[in-house]
Design a protein around this motif. Structure first.
Motif, mmCIF file in Angstrom:
data_model
loop_
_atom_site.group_PDB
_atom_site.id
_atom_site.type_symbol
_atom_site.label_atom_id
_atom_site.label_comp_id
_atom_site.label_asym_id
_atom_site.label_seq_id
_atom_site.Cartn_x
_atom_site.Cartn_y
_atom_site.Cartn_z
ATOM 1 N N GLN A 194 -12.777 2.162 -1.148
ATOM 2 C CA GLN A 194 -12.210 2.187 -2.490
ATOM 3 C C GLN A 194 -11.480 3.497 -2.772
ATOM 4 O O GLN A 194 -10.431 3.507 -3.423
ATOM 5 N N ASP A 195 -12.019 4.612 -2.268
ATOM 6 C CA ASP A 195 -11.389 5.894 -2.554
ATOM 7 C C ASP A 195 -9.994 5.978 -1.950
ATOM 8 O O ASP A 195 -9.101 6.622 -2.498
ATOM 9 N N GLU A 196 -9.790 5.291 -0.816
ATOM 10 C CA GLU A 196 -8.457 5.298 -0.209
ATOM 11 C C GLU A 196 -7.459 4.533 -1.066
ATOM 12 O O GLU A 196 -6.296 4.908 -1.177
ATOM 13 N N ALA A 197 -7.906 3.439 -1.653
ATOM 14 C CA ALA A 197 -7.023 2.690 -2.555
ATOM 15 C C ALA A 197 -6.630 3.553 -3.749
ATOM 16 O O ALA A 197 -5.473 3.553 -4.187
ATOM 17 N N ASP A 198 -7.580 4.316 -4.274
ATOM 18 C CA ASP A 198 -7.284 5.187 -5.408
ATOM 19 C C ASP A 198 -6.338 6.322 -5.004
ATOM 20 O O ASP A 198 -5.449 6.709 -5.771
ATOM 21 N N LYS A 199 -6.523 6.850 -3.792
ATOM 22 C CA LYS A 199 -5.595 7.884 -3.304
ATOM 23 C C LYS A 199 -4.183 7.327 -3.189
ATOM 24 O O LYS A 199 -3.201 7.995 -3.531
ATOM 25 N N LEU A 200 -4.080 6.105 -2.690
ATOM 26 C CA LEU A 200 -2.772 5.463 -2.566
ATOM 27 C C LEU A 200 -2.097 5.347 -3.930
ATOM 28 O O LEU A 200 -0.909 5.646 -4.080
ATOM 29 N N LEU A 201 -2.846 4.916 -4.930
ATOM 30 C CA LEU A 201 -2.278 4.741 -6.261
ATOM 31 C C LEU A 201 -1.843 6.075 -6.865
ATOM 32 O O LEU A 201 -0.792 6.158 -7.510
ATOM 33 N N ARG A 202 -2.641 7.116 -6.640
ATOM 34 C CA ARG A 202 -2.263 8.428 -7.180
ATOM 35 C C ARG A 202 -1.007 8.957 -6.488
ATOM 36 O O ARG A 202 -0.084 9.434 -7.151
ATOM 37 N N ALA A 203 -0.979 8.888 -5.173
ATOM 38 C CA ALA A 203 0.174 9.417 -4.440
ATOM 39 C C ALA A 203 1.408 8.547 -4.629
ATOM 40 O O ALA A 203 2.536 9.034 -4.559
ATOM 41 N N GLY A 204 1.211 7.253 -4.871
ATOM 42 C CA GLY A 204 2.343 6.341 -5.038
ATOM 43 C C GLY A 204 2.825 6.229 -6.458
ATOM 44 O O GLY A 204 3.795 5.495 -6.720
ATOM 45 N N ASP A 205 2.198 6.952 -7.380
ATOM 46 C CA ASP A 205 2.582 6.856 -8.785
ATOM 47 C C ASP A 205 4.042 7.268 -8.963
ATOM 48 O O ASP A 205 4.462 8.325 -8.514
ATOM 49 N N GLY A 206 4.814 6.403 -9.615
ATOM 50 C CA GLY A 206 6.205 6.719 -9.901
ATOM 51 C C GLY A 206 7.201 6.204 -8.888
ATOM 52 O O GLY A 206 8.413 6.229 -9.150
ATOM 53 N N TRP A 207 6.745 5.735 -7.715
ATOM 54 C CA TRP A 207 7.709 5.248 -6.727
ATOM 55 C C TRP A 207 7.246 4.008 -5.959
ATOM 56 O O TRP A 207 8.058 3.168 -5.585
ATOM 57 N N LEU A 208 5.943 3.851 -5.739
ATOM 58 C CA LEU A 208 5.488 2.763 -4.871
ATOM 59 C C LEU A 208 5.662 1.394 -5.519
ATOM 60 O O LEU A 208 6.057 0.429 -4.847
ATOM 61 N N ALA A 209 5.398 1.277 -6.810
ATOM 62 C CA ALA A 209 5.472 -0.033 -7.464
ATOM 63 C C ALA A 209 6.868 -0.618 -7.402
ATOM 64 O O ALA A 209 7.032 -1.843 -7.365
ATOM 65 N N ALA A 210 7.901 0.226 -7.374
ATOM 66 C CA ALA A 210 9.280 -0.257 -7.337
ATOM 67 C C ALA A 210 9.834 -0.373 -5.920
ATOM 68 O O ALA A 210 10.980 -0.797 -5.742
ATOM 69 N N HIS A 211 9.046 -0.027 -4.919
ATOM 70 C CA HIS A 211 9.531 -0.039 -3.534
ATOM 71 C C HIS A 211 9.604 -1.476 -3.020
ATOM 72 O O HIS A 211 8.660 -2.249 -3.180
ATOM 73 N N PRO A 212 10.717 -1.886 -2.405
ATOM 74 C CA PRO A 212 10.825 -3.269 -1.908
ATOM 75 C C PRO A 212 9.811 -3.614 -0.828
ATOM 76 O O PRO A 212 9.531 -4.798 -0.605
ATOM 77 N N GLU A 213 9.238 -2.615 -0.156
ATOM 78 C CA GLU A 213 8.249 -2.859 0.892
ATOM 79 C C GLU A 213 6.847 -2.479 0.425
ATOM 80 O O GLU A 213 5.968 -2.193 1.234
ATOM 81 N N ARG A 214 6.626 -2.502 -0.895
ATOM 82 C CA ARG A 214 5.360 -2.000 -1.434
ATOM 83 C C ARG A 214 4.153 -2.765 -0.900
ATOM 84 O O ARG A 214 3.104 -2.170 -0.659
ATOM 85 N N GLU A 215 4.286 -4.082 -0.735
ATOM 86 C CA GLU A 215 3.143 -4.848 -0.250
ATOM 87 C C GLU A 215 2.829 -4.502 1.200
ATOM 88 O O GLU A 215 1.661 -4.347 1.569
ATOM 89 N N ALA A 216 3.862 -4.383 2.032
ATOM 90 C CA ALA A 216 3.636 -4.019 3.433
ATOM 91 C C ALA A 216 3.039 -2.620 3.528
ATOM 92 O O ALA A 216 2.126 -2.370 4.328
ATOM 93 N N ILE A 217 3.539 -1.697 2.711
ATOM 94 C CA ILE A 217 3.011 -0.330 2.720
ATOM 95 C C ILE A 217 1.542 -0.332 2.315
ATOM 96 O O ILE A 217 0.699 0.304 2.956
ATOM 97 N N THR A 218 1.228 -1.054 1.255
ATOM 98 C CA THR A 218 -0.148 -1.100 0.766
ATOM 99 C C THR A 218 -1.085 -1.686 1.812
ATOM 100 O O THR A 218 -2.170 -1.159 2.071
ATOM 101 N N LYS A 219 -0.676 -2.783 2.421
ATOM 102 C CA LYS A 219 -1.534 -3.439 3.412
ATOM 103 C C LYS A 219 -1.754 -2.558 4.627
ATOM 104 O O LYS A 219 -2.870 -2.448 5.143
ATOM 105 N N ARG A 220 -0.708 -1.901 5.087
ATOM 106 C CA ARG A 220 -0.853 -1.068 6.283
ATOM 107 C C ARG A 220 -1.642 0.201 5.970
ATOM 108 O O ARG A 220 -2.458 0.643 6.774
ATOM 109 N N TYR A 221 -1.406 0.791 4.794
ATOM 110 C CA TYR A 221 -2.133 2.000 4.427
ATOM 111 C C TYR A 221 -3.626 1.721 4.327
ATOM 112 O O TYR A 221 -4.456 2.563 4.701
ATOM 113 N N LEU A 222 -3.980 0.539 3.822
ATOM 114 C CA LEU A 222 -5.378 0.174 3.630
ATOM 115 C C LEU A 222 -5.914 -0.697 4.764
ATOM 116 O O LEU A 222 -6.936 -1.361 4.612
ATOM 117 N N GLU A 223 -5.205 -0.706 5.881
ATOM 118 C CA GLU A 223 -5.628 -1.419 7.089
ATOM 119 C C GLU A 223 -5.963 -2.890 6.821
ATOM 120 O O GLU A 223 -6.874 -3.455 7.398
#
Length: 456
Positions: A194-223
């Protein structure tokens, strides 16, 4: 593992202020599996380069947990993207937050940057690096790192020598690297929770939600750990879009059918000059997110019969975090679309996006009365699947609907008859439009109708 950051911003040595690391000092920092070293190979007013070298001790990395020789003899301790990301966070924590007490105006200023990672693990090659970084404004140059050109099949590896060039705030660049380096790698040297998911959200704030590859990035970051991926996607406000979970859009379409539907609805609302809008059957809030980004909509009301769906919409829209001015624009209400509600009168437009097919056909007259007879917005926009197009979905079994909750799916002729009848009975004109790539034989995957009230 080595990463260098260079700038030609003048004076270039301002990079030291932003990173909180003096160009004239070499410094070392302990990390979980070794030591991170920071030094400046070049530091002049015209150009400045800082180097981050992560020196990994593979014995320390697995001490106490090693069970096989392969835990010592492999590339992972030396080239894991997650190790480099940990070193970045450890050494440049303050810089990643965008704080620079000595030069606060500089921290908010985009500056020219060139970032090189000479041995970046990318399980997808240089093309995946481009897909992840180019939408963020980076120019990506790179080539595969050869293993041994003399051995057939060994000419290339999953490692690439990459240089990123762009003009960004340094804090944004560091946060993007922190997320994308391990996402490119696709695996981590530590347990993902869970802490990794929270780190992803903090670091991705302001850019990840609008990224066209956001789902692929999220899945790969969280294995690909489903629980944490679903949590992160929900917090990012990404809808799972249940309408076509098994019947992916035609491959030639440039964006998902769901996005095209939302864009078509938004265009119709703009054309109608709508300011006060009803989203009838809003579900988890996919369209509401789009409407909220349009400043011309002064009042937005989302209605759904499902309390669970409305709770999900509230979380995805992050209503509890919105400023009062934004929060005042939107309301969520639980209500059945087949119940006449006089309080819904006076709105400029109402949207029924992929809604009517979820009702039994015998209940459509009640919905028609409630929307067109009682609420009577100036414009009504309805979208629904075109059943003729179903044959183009190769994975959809014959004679089945696109979604298990659909009660019917209409042909273009059936939808046209219904729309013409509604318009005639209630004093509206109607025009129908295709949504998605049109097939010459079966039409577009989605059909849309725009009803406009006839002026008295």
């Amino acid at each position: 593992m080595l990463l260098t950051i260079s700038t030609t911003h003048r004076p270039a040595t301002d990079l030291g202020f932003l990173l909180h690391k003096h160009p004239e000092r070499a410094q070392s920092f302990p990390i979980s599996a070794g030591t991170a070293h920071v030094f400046y190979p070049r530091a002049t007013e015209d150009a400045c380069t800082v180097a981050l070298l992560a020196e990994i001790d593979p014995i320390a990395l697995v001490r106490g947990g090693a069970t096989t020789l392969t835990q010592y003899v492999n590339d992972r301790p030396y080239a894991a993207g997650s190790q480099l990301a940990v070193a970045l966070r450890t050494v440049f924590t303050t810089a990643m937050t965008g704080r620079c007490d000595a030069r606060p105006e500089l921290a908010q200023q985009p500056i020219p940057l060139s970032i090189r990672v000479p041995s970046l693990c990318s399980r997808g090659g240089i093309e995946l690096v481009r897909r992840f970084f180019e939408p963020l404004g980076w120019q990506v140059d790179g080539e595969p790192v050869p293993l041994d050109a003399e051995i057939p099949g060994w000419a290339e590896s999953r490692y690439v020598d990459v240089t990123l060039t762009g003009e960004l705030r340094l804090a944004d660049a560091l946060r993007q690297l922190y997320v994308l380096l391990p996402a490119l790698d696709g695996t981590k040297h530590y347990w993902v929770g869970q802490d990794e998911a929270d780190k992803l959200l903090r670091a991705g704030d302001g850019w990840l939600a609008a990224h066209p590859e956001r789902e692929a990035i999220t899945k790969r970051y969280l294995e690909h750990r489903r629980t944490y991926v679903n949590y992160a996607l929900e917090r990012l406000g990404i809808d799972d879009e249940p309408e076509e979970p098994r019947v992916t859009e035609a491959p030639e379409q440039p964006e998902s059918l769901a996005k095209q539907r939302q864009g078509s609805v938004l265009a119709a609302l703009r054309a109608a000059g709508a300011q006060r809008v009803l989203d009838l059957g809003c579900g988890g809030g996919a369209l509401l997110r789009v409407l909220m980004q349009e400043p011309s909509f002064t009042e937005i009301v989302g209605l759904d019969v499902s309390a669970k769906a409305l709770d999900l919409a509230e979380r995805r829209l992050k209503l509890d975090r919105l400023p009062d001015r934004q929060k005042d624009r939107i309301r969520l209400r639980q209500s059945s679309l087949t119940y006449a509600d006089p309080s819904l009168t006076g709105y400029d437009a109402a949207v029924l996006m992929e809604v009517i097919e979820h009702l039994d056909e015998e209940r459509l007259p009640a919905l028609e009365h409630a929307v067109f007879g009682v609420a009577r917005p100036r414009a009504v926009i309805v979208t629904t699947p075109n059943s003729e197009y179903n044959v183009r979905f190769e994975t959809l079994p014959a004679n089945t609907f696109r979604h298990s909750d659909h009660r019917f799916e209409w042909t273009r002729e059936q939808f046209g008859r219904w729309a013409d009848g509604v318009a005639e009975r209630h004093g509206y004109t109607v025009r129908r439009l295709p949504v998605g790539a049109e097939d010459p034989e079966v039409g577009a995957p989605t059909q849309l109708a725009v009803f406009t009230e006839v002026a008295a």
